[in-house]
Design an enzyme around this catalytic site. Sequence first.
Site, short mmCIF file in Angstrom:
data_model
loop_
_atom_site.label_atom_id
_atom_site.label_comp_id
_atom_site.label_asym_id
_atom_site.label_seq_id
_atom_site.Cartn_x
_atom_site.Cartn_y
_atom_site.Cartn_z
N ASN A 243 16.15 -37.27 16.06
CA ASN A 243 15.63 -37.48 17.41
C ASN A 243 16.66 -38.11 18.36
OD1 ASN A 243 12.23 -38.14 16.24
ND2 ASN A 243 13.05 -36.26 17.12
N ASP B 177 3.29 -35.57 15.88
CA ASP B 177 4.01 -34.61 16.72
C ASP B 177 3.12 -34.02 17.82
OD1 ASP B 177 6.31 -33.25 17.45
OD2 ASP B 177 5.82 -31.50 16.23
C1 IPE Z 1 9.18 -34.83 13.88
O1 IPE Z 1 8.93 -34.20 15.07
C2 IPE Z 1 9.61 -36.26 14.11
C3 IPE Z 1 8.58 -37.17 14.58
C4 IPE Z 1 7.34 -36.86 14.81
C5 IPE Z 1 9.00 -38.53 14.78
P1 IPE Z 1 10.05 -33.40 15.86
O2 IPE Z 1 9.44 -32.94 17.12
O3 IPE Z 1 11.29 -34.20 15.96
O4 IPE Z 1 10.34 -32.17 14.87
P2 IPE Z 1 10.92 -30.73 15.19
O5 IPE Z 1 12.15 -30.91 15.99
O6 IPE Z 1 9.87 -30.00 15.95
O7 IPE Z 1 11.15 -30.12 13.84
C1 IPE Z 2 6.60 -36.53 18.60
O1 IPE Z 2 6.32 -35.80 19.74
C2 IPE Z 2 7.21 -37.87 18.89
C3 IPE Z 2 8.63 -37.95 18.52
C4 IPE Z 2 9.33 -37.01 17.95
C5 IPE Z 2 9.30 -39.19 18.85
P1 IPE Z 2 7.40 -34.87 20.40
O2 IPE Z 2 8.19 -35.66 21.39
O3 IPE Z 2 8.23 -34.18 19.38
O4 IPE Z 2 6.48 -33.84 21.16
P2 IPE Z 2 6.66 -32.27 21.21
O5 IPE Z 2 6.75 -31.78 19.79
O6 IPE Z 2 7.91 -31.99 21.97
O7 IPE Z 2 5.43 -31.77 21.88
MG MG Z 3 7.99 -32.47 18.35
#
Ligand code: IPE
Ligand code: IPE
Ligand code: MG
Length: 255
Positions: A83, A35
């Site tokens: 997602n 993340d």
């Molecule tokens: C968790 O991260 C999913 C992945 C890293 C693939 P998210 O960014 O989707 O989680 P939330 O929305 O902050 O809980």
């Molecule tokens: C994790 O990074 C990757 C996926 C969830 C696919 P994010 O896209 O959630 O990045 P942040 O949390 O918005 O910084």
């Molecule tokens: Mg994220």
Amino acid sequence: MLKHLFTIDSNKILDIDLTGIDLQRVPVHVAIIMDGNGRWANIRGKARTFGHQAGAETLKAIVKVANCIGVKIITAYAFSTENWKRPVSEVDFLMNLLGGYLTNEIEEFNKNGVQLRFIGSRRGLPDEILRKMDYAAAVTERNTGIILNLAINYGGRDEILYAVKTIATAAVAGQIDVDNIDTNIFEEHLYTKGLPAPDLLIRPGGDMRISNFLLWQIAYTEIWITDIYWPDFTQEYFIEAIKAYQRRERRFGGL
Ligand code: IPE
Ligand code: IPE
Ligand code: MG
């Protein structure tokens, strides 16, 4: 900082500090919530997609270091069932990135003995991605190094429902006796069938939550969270997480 050149065989060479690591007590299975890609890009004035690209590079480095120190399984959260709520353009970018990754990295994975596997629902994923996933799993199946288990279109609740439905169907068909349903039978119906529960869960990006990852499996997993965004997560941070894990006392409810 002291640097060590650590070699297991000619394919696995690592130039990082391993002082303080007990190589006999390395976690077998490490789960990672990759993340912070978007925020990493934002603070650099770049598009979120730039962060996803950088994050894909990070995963390669972490698989390498994990393989070197003797971790057997990495389960990496790449795309959750939630997602899909993101803008179509970002979802499309992530799918293309994944497709490219599966095509371009196979050779490197084979060279390092990495076995690719996938967990998650196939429903909703583009056919082309499904084909590439199947191909990547098939051509790395006989590798004997680390298992890289990619969680794609994965949700912990979805997985538990999938297990419940499969078990219920078998019970209705008379193949399973309801009285015999126990932890072992349940786990045989999860996407992670055959894999032990994670010993350590790493979450970069600083959020203190699970975000629907491996809900059943992490019952007794040690959790390590860092504010570092995933694209900045180096092999050294991975080693730091392993050291923190080795300082923990796991009691599993006992004394
Ligand atoms: C968790 O991260 C999913 C992945 C890293 C693939 P998210 O960014 O989707 O989680 P939330 O929305 O902050 O809980
Ligand atoms: C994790 O990074 C990757 C996926 C969830 C696919 P994010 O896209 O959630 O990045 P942040 O949390 O918005 O910084
Ligand atoms: Mg994220």
